[in-house]
Design an enzyme around this catalytic site. Structure first.
Site, PDB file in Angstrom:
ATOM      1  N   HIS A 150       0.842  -1.207   0.000  1.00 23.42           N
ATOM      2  CA  HIS A 150       0.000   0.000   0.000  1.00 23.42           C
ATOM      3  C   HIS A 150       0.879   1.261   0.000  1.00 23.42           C
ATOM      4  CE1 HIS A 150      -3.006   2.824   1.383  1.00 23.42           C
ATOM      5  NE2 HIS A 150      -3.909   1.902   1.656  1.00 23.42           N
ATOM      6  N   GLU A 197      -0.787   1.438  -5.361  1.00 25.98           N
ATOM      7  CA  GLU A 197      -0.567   0.204  -4.603  1.00 25.98           C
ATOM      8  C   GLU A 197      -0.584  -1.004  -5.537  1.00 25.98           C
ATOM      9  OE1 GLU A 197      -3.723   0.232  -1.636  1.00 25.98           O
ATOM     10  OE2 GLU A 197      -3.778   2.417  -1.723  1.00 25.98           O
TER      11      GLU A 197
HETATM   12  C1  BG6 Z   1      -6.859   2.202   0.443  1.00 31.24           C
HETATM   13  C2  BG6 Z   1      -8.304   1.808   0.365  1.00 31.24           C
HETATM   14  O1  BG6 Z   1      -6.068   1.216  -0.131  1.00 31.24           O
HETATM   15  O2  BG6 Z   1      -6.506   2.356   1.818  1.00 31.24           O
HETATM   16  C3  BG6 Z   1      -9.119   2.906   1.007  1.00 31.24           C
HETATM   17  O3  BG6 Z   1      -8.681   1.593  -0.991  1.00 31.24           O
HETATM   18  C4  BG6 Z   1      -8.667   3.145   2.441  1.00 31.24           C
HETATM   19  O4  BG6 Z   1     -10.488   2.559   0.970  1.00 31.24           O
HETATM   20  C5  BG6 Z   1      -7.180   3.411   2.442  1.00 31.24           C
HETATM   21  O5  BG6 Z   1      -9.353   4.251   2.979  1.00 31.24           O
HETATM   22  C6  BG6 Z   1      -6.580   3.631   3.832  1.00 31.24           C
HETATM   23  O6  BG6 Z   1      -6.923   2.600   4.682  1.00 31.24           O
HETATM   24  P1  BG6 Z   1      -6.502   2.633   6.187  1.00 31.24           P
HETATM   25  O7  BG6 Z   1      -7.094   1.411   6.829  1.00 31.24           O
HETATM   26  O8  BG6 Z   1      -4.988   2.612   6.220  1.00 31.24           O
HETATM   27  O9  BG6 Z   1      -7.041   3.929   6.769  1.00 31.24           O
END
Ligand code: BG6
Length: 288
Positions: free
Chosen positions: A155, A258
């Protein structure tokens, strides 16, 4: 358990205390430096000499057991997104990984191998190679006696000069789920520009993507293999305000591109099966 300081390599790999007292590995090569927390096997920094950092880190990030780090490269496994009663984006990013091995390669690159403890029915390793580029390999082996299905995603938060300045190429013609609009679309833009909240999962794509950033005079290239999904995310204004571990004004400085295998692209392994997703992130000067 062996003492992780045995894995230090003078001048190249050092174990240090990071934010919140969490242990981190500091890496130095001829081209770049990097930082990886054992918490989540989370790369929180990669910077080439003479360039701005490649990875964005939120100044509001938490650094605490059980909490995800906001920025850098969260390792998402075994599920992507929210799951009722369970941690969002899986447990791997909030688990302390073990550093198993370090190596200084003959070409000057530094390799670090992490292993995820307590993963039931599977063995998960993360190999990080720091050189002129940053290479990440997430390997999962099904050690159980039945099929195992899971999602993976690296991510990655990229640091950019300004969200208005950048464009993302490589996804034209690709089907995606628009999680903001709740629709499924086909990408029409050769170069995607972001001017509002974006949360898109592109499916069935192994394409290399590039982030062109004229403000920094650089292009970031994300090349991948055995990854069939690409997620593009920027929370924009309202969502930034709702996230306690992300500054209200930070959204223009970052974009997530990502690499993973999520939803319809999830991986299913038979007993004994093995999958390795590999991502290489590099950057180059933009010709002016
Ligand atoms: C992204 C998702 O990869 O991560 C989003 O597609 C999400 O929907 C974002 O809001 C952040 O997620 P988190 O759990 O780290 O706040």
């Amino acid at each position: 358990m062996s003492d992780p300081t045995d894995l230090e390599i003078p001048g190249h790999v050092t174990l240090a205390q990071g934010e919140g007292g969490l242990p981190k590995v500091v890496v130095e090569t001829a081209w770049s430096n990097a930082e990886i927390y054992l918490h989540g096997a989370h790369v929180t920094g990669f910077q080439k000499k003479g360039e701005p950092p490649l990875l964005f880190m939120s100044a509001a990030s938490e650094f605490a057991p059980g909490k995800p780090i906001r920025g850098g490269i969260p390792v998402i496994f075994p599920w992507f997104g929210a799951r009722e009663g369970s941690p969002a984006h899986g447990s791997a990013r909030i688990t302390a990984w073990e550093l198993k091995e370090t190596a200084l390669l003959p070409n000057g690159a530094v390799e670090l191998r992490f292993s995820l403890p307590g993963a039931e029915g599977c063995h998960v390793e993360f190999l990080v190679t720091v050189a002129e580029s940053l290479t990440l390999e997430l390997a999962v082996e099904n050690t159980g006696d039945r099929d195992s299905a899971f999602e993976t995603c690296l991510h990655t938060y990229f640091q950019i000069s300004g969200i208005d300045a950048v464009s993302i190429t490589g996804l034209a013609g690709t089907r995606y789920q628009d999680k903001v609009a709740g629709t499924t679309e086909t990408e029409t833009a050769a170069a995607i520009r972001i001017s509002g909240e974006v949360d898109r999962v592109y499916f069935d794509t192994t394409a290399t993507t590039e982030i062109e950033d004229p403000g920094y005079g650089r292009k970031i290239r994300i090349a991948k293999s055995s990854s069939n999904s690409t997620v593009v995310w920027n929370p924009w204004i309202a969502k930034s305000k709702r996230m306690p571990d992300f500054g209200d004004d930070e959204y223009p400085q970052m974009v997530c591109v990502e690499s993973g295998n999520v939803a319809q692209n999830q991986t299913t392994l038979p007993p004994g099966g093995h999958a390795v997703m590999k991502v290489e992130i590099s950057s180059m000067r933009l010709l002016s």
